[in-house]
Enzyme design. Structure first.
Site, PDB file in Angstrom:
ATOM      1  N   PRO A   1       1.066  -1.050  -0.249  1.00  0.00           N
ATOM      2  CA  PRO A   1      -0.020   0.185   0.119  1.00  0.00           C
ATOM      3  C   PRO A   1       0.313   1.670   0.228  1.00  0.00           C
ATOM      4  O   PRO A   1       1.941   1.548   0.039  1.00  0.00           O
ATOM      5  CB  PRO A   1      -0.770  -0.335   0.841  1.00  0.00           C
ATOM      6  CG  PRO A   1      -0.072  -1.142   2.557  1.00  0.00           C
ATOM      7  CD  PRO A   1       0.306  -1.916   0.523  1.00  0.00           C
ATOM      8  N   ASN A   2       0.392   2.631  -1.016  1.00  0.00           N
ATOM      9  CA  ASN A   2       0.715   3.402  -0.555  1.00  0.00           C
ATOM     10  C   ASN A   2       1.874   3.607  -1.942  1.00  0.00           C
ATOM     11  O   ASN A   2       2.705   4.519  -1.833  1.00  0.00           O
ATOM     12  CB  ASN A   2       1.025   4.025   0.430  1.00  0.00           C
ATOM     13  CG  ASN A   2      -0.435   4.040   1.000  1.00  0.00           C
ATOM     14  OD1 ASN A   2      -1.235   4.508   1.069  1.00  0.00           O
ATOM     15  ND2 ASN A   2      -0.354   3.935   2.648  1.00  0.00           N
TER      16      ASN A   2
ATOM     17  N   ARG B   1       5.100  10.695  -2.551  1.00  0.00           N
ATOM     18  CA  ARG B   1       5.152  10.456  -1.508  1.00  0.00           C
ATOM     19  C   ARG B   1       5.967  10.835  -0.592  1.00  0.00           C
ATOM     20  O   ARG B   1       7.202  10.403  -0.936  1.00  0.00           O
ATOM     21  CB  ARG B   1       4.061   9.030  -1.268  1.00  0.00           C
ATOM     22  CG  ARG B   1       3.876   8.693   0.609  1.00  0.00           C
ATOM     23  CD  ARG B   1       4.295   6.143   0.120  1.00  0.00           C
ATOM     24  NE  ARG B   1       3.681   6.171   1.834  1.00  0.00           N
ATOM     25  CZ  ARG B   1       4.331   5.546   1.893  1.00  0.00           C
ATOM     26  NH1 ARG B   1       4.671   4.351   1.004  1.00  0.00           N
ATOM     27  NH2 ARG B   1       3.847   5.091   2.918  1.00  0.00           N
TER      28      ARG B   1
ATOM     29  N   TYR C   1      11.409   8.227   1.051  1.00  0.00           N
ATOM     30  CA  TYR C   1      11.160   7.700   0.063  1.00  0.00           C
ATOM     31  C   TYR C   1      11.847   7.920  -1.528  1.00  0.00           C
ATOM     32  O   TYR C   1      11.945   6.903  -2.594  1.00  0.00           O
ATOM     33  CB  TYR C   1       9.586   7.024  -0.416  1.00  0.00           C
ATOM     34  CG  TYR C   1       9.412   7.173   0.974  1.00  0.00           C
ATOM     35  CD1 TYR C   1       9.912   5.276   1.572  1.00  0.00           C
ATOM     36  CD2 TYR C   1       7.926   6.897   1.272  1.00  0.00           C
ATOM     37  CE1 TYR C   1       9.033   5.098   2.673  1.00  0.00           C
ATOM     38  CE2 TYR C   1       7.234   6.438   2.851  1.00  0.00           C
ATOM     39  CZ  TYR C   1       8.287   5.583   3.363  1.00  0.00           C
ATOM     40  OH  TYR C   1       7.441   5.115   4.184  1.00  0.00           O
TER      41      TYR C   1
ATOM     42  N   ASN D   1       8.225  -5.338  -0.743  1.00  0.00           N
ATOM     43  CA  ASN D   1       7.903  -4.582  -0.043  1.00  0.00           C
ATOM     44  C   ASN D   1       6.297  -4.715   0.442  1.00  0.00           C
ATOM     45  O   ASN D   1       5.544  -4.173  -0.651  1.00  0.00           O
ATOM     46  CB  ASN D   1       8.358  -3.477  -1.028  1.00  0.00           C
ATOM     47  CG  ASN D   1       8.325  -2.443   0.295  1.00  0.00           C
ATOM     48  OD1 ASN D   1       7.719  -2.437   0.716  1.00  0.00           O
ATOM     49  ND2 ASN D   1       9.107  -0.943  -0.610  1.00  0.00           N
TER      50      ASN D   1
ATOM     51  N   ALA E   1       3.342  -0.951   4.982  1.00  0.00           N
ATOM     52  CA  ALA E   1       2.667  -0.625   6.284  1.00  0.00           C
ATOM     53  C   ALA E   1       1.938  -2.785   6.659  1.00  0.00           C
ATOM     54  O   ALA E   1       2.365  -2.866   7.642  1.00  0.00           O
ATOM     55  CB  ALA E   1       1.690  -0.253   6.431  1.00  0.00           C
TER      56      ALA E   1
ATOM     57  N   GLU F   1      12.416  -9.793   1.062  1.00  0.00           N
ATOM     58  CA  GLU F   1      12.156  -8.694   1.615  1.00  0.00           C
ATOM     59  C   GLU F   1      12.854  -7.238   1.073  1.00  0.00           C
ATOM     60  O   GLU F   1      13.836  -7.096   1.805  1.00  0.00           O
ATOM     61  CB  GLU F   1      12.432  -8.838   3.138  1.00  0.00           C
ATOM     62  CG  GLU F   1      10.994  -7.573   3.564  1.00  0.00           C
ATOM     63  CD  GLU F   1      11.068  -8.116   5.444  1.00  0.00           C
ATOM     64  OE1 GLU F   1      11.684  -9.008   5.647  1.00  0.00           O
ATOM     65  OE2 GLU F   1      10.288  -6.818   6.103  1.00  0.00           O
TER      66      GLU F   1
ATOM     67  N   HIS G   1      12.635  -2.598   1.440  1.00  0.00           N
ATOM     68  CA  HIS G   1      12.298  -1.516   2.162  1.00  0.00           C
ATOM     69  C   HIS G   1      12.960  -0.532   1.876  1.00  0.00           C
ATOM     70  O   HIS G   1      14.368  -0.394   1.603  1.00  0.00           O
ATOM     71  CB  HIS G   1      11.888  -1.563   3.524  1.00  0.00           C
ATOM     72  CG  HIS G   1      10.758  -2.561   4.690  1.00  0.00           C
ATOM     73  ND1 HIS G   1       9.384  -2.235   4.502  1.00  0.00           N
ATOM     74  CD2 HIS G   1      11.711  -3.858   4.291  1.00  0.00           C
ATOM     75  CE1 HIS G   1       9.478  -3.900   4.943  1.00  0.00           C
ATOM     76  NE2 HIS G   1       9.957  -4.036   5.034  1.00  0.00           N
TER      77      HIS G   1
ATOM     78  N   ARG H   1      13.532   3.717  12.532  1.00  0.00           N
ATOM     79  CA  ARG H   1      12.540   4.819  12.420  1.00  0.00           C
ATOM     80  C   ARG H   1      11.781   5.412  13.290  1.00  0.00           C
ATOM     81  O   ARG H   1      12.267   3.702  14.215  1.00  0.00           O
ATOM     82  CB  ARG H   1      11.693   4.869  11.363  1.00  0.00           C
ATOM     83  CG  ARG H   1      12.319   4.783   9.612  1.00  0.00           C
ATOM     84  CD  ARG H   1      12.280   4.110   8.011  1.00  0.00           C
ATOM     85  NE  ARG H   1      10.222   6.015   8.550  1.00  0.00           N
ATOM     86  CZ  ARG H   1       9.020   5.949   7.607  1.00  0.00           C
ATOM     87  NH1 ARG H   1       8.891   4.808   6.570  1.00  0.00           N
ATOM     88  NH2 ARG H   1       8.473   6.731   7.889  1.00  0.00           N
TER      89      ARG H   1
HETATM   90  C1  DQA Z   1       8.412   1.056   3.530  1.00  0.00           C
HETATM   91  C2  DQA Z   1       8.555   1.025   5.275  1.00  0.00           C
HETATM   92  C3  DQA Z   1       7.099   0.975   6.017  1.00  0.00           C
HETATM   93  O1  DQA Z   1       7.237   1.061   6.917  1.00  0.00           O
HETATM   94  C4  DQA Z   1       5.955   1.663   4.964  1.00  0.00           C
HETATM   95  O2  DQA Z   1       4.601   1.643   5.584  1.00  0.00           O
HETATM   96  C5  DQA Z   1       5.791   1.692   3.923  1.00  0.00           C
HETATM   97  C6  DQA Z   1       7.260   1.721   2.856  1.00  0.00           C
HETATM   98  C7  DQA Z   1       9.996   1.257   2.945  1.00  0.00           C
HETATM   99  O3  DQA Z   1       9.929   0.610   1.586  1.00  0.00           O
HETATM  100  O4  DQA Z   1      10.413   1.889   3.741  1.00  0.00           O
HETATM  101  O5  DQA Z   1       5.323   1.999   3.201  1.00  0.00           O
HETATM  102  O6  DQA Z   1       8.075  -0.592   3.533  1.00  0.00           O
END
Ligand code: DQA
Length: 149
Positions: A9-10, A17, A22, A73, A76, A97, A99, A106
């Site tokens: 998501p997002n 964003r 990011y 990825n 959240a 995995e 990110h 963080r």
């Molecule tokens: C994320 C890190 C997550 O904590 C966050 O909710 C994201 C992006 C990253 O790629 O850094 O949406 O997965």
């Protein structure tokens, strides 16, 4: 060899964003780079993004059936989805995995937990979108090194 890059998501809003966290690369640009990076590694990469958890679960279930390696990825969902935990647990090919940020560094404590990590052959975090290149490289190595990576 086919491989999936699955984004949660997002992440479709990459580039717009919170660019200070990011970066400015859009999801479309990232997807194109992943296909190129994959091709250089001998992987036929397909990139997908969803804001709907069921989509991601369906994709992971199909990947389990087809033994497709996955770079994930889960954004959240990484931090709280036990359905995602279960979907990752049944994968039959290597999972890496990734990110963009490093969630463990963080300030929000909820980001310090991952339901994906216990099932991942490797975790790549904090390298920006270049982390996807590193993740694909790691995935290719785990695939070559044998069953389960
Ligand atoms: C994320 C890190 C997550 O904590 C966050 O909710 C994201 C992006 C990253 O790629 O850094 O949406 O997965």
């Amino acid at each position: 060899m086919r491989a999936l890059v699955l984004n949660g998501p997002n992440l479709g809003r990459l580039g717009r964003r919170q660019p200070e966290i990011y970066g400015r690369t859009t999801h479309a640009e990232l997807a194109a780079r992943c296909v190129e990076w994959g091709a250089a590694l001998g992987l036929e990469v397909e990139v997908r993004q969803t804001n709907h958890e069921g989509d991601l679960l369906d994709w992971l279930n199909a990947a389990a059936d087809d033994a497709t390696p996955v770079v994930l990825n889960a954004a959240a969902w990484t931090h709280y989805s036990y359905a995602l935990w279960d979907a990752c647990a049944q994968l039959t090919a290597p999972l890496v995995e990734v990110h963009i940020s490093d969630p463990t560094q963080r300030p929000e404590v909820f980001r310090h937990t991952s339901v994906v990590t216990p099932h991942a052959a490797q975790v790549i975090a904090g390298h920006g979108v270049d982390g996807y290149r590193l993740a694909l490289q790691a995935l290719a190595e785990h695939v070559r090194s044998g069953p389960g990576g």
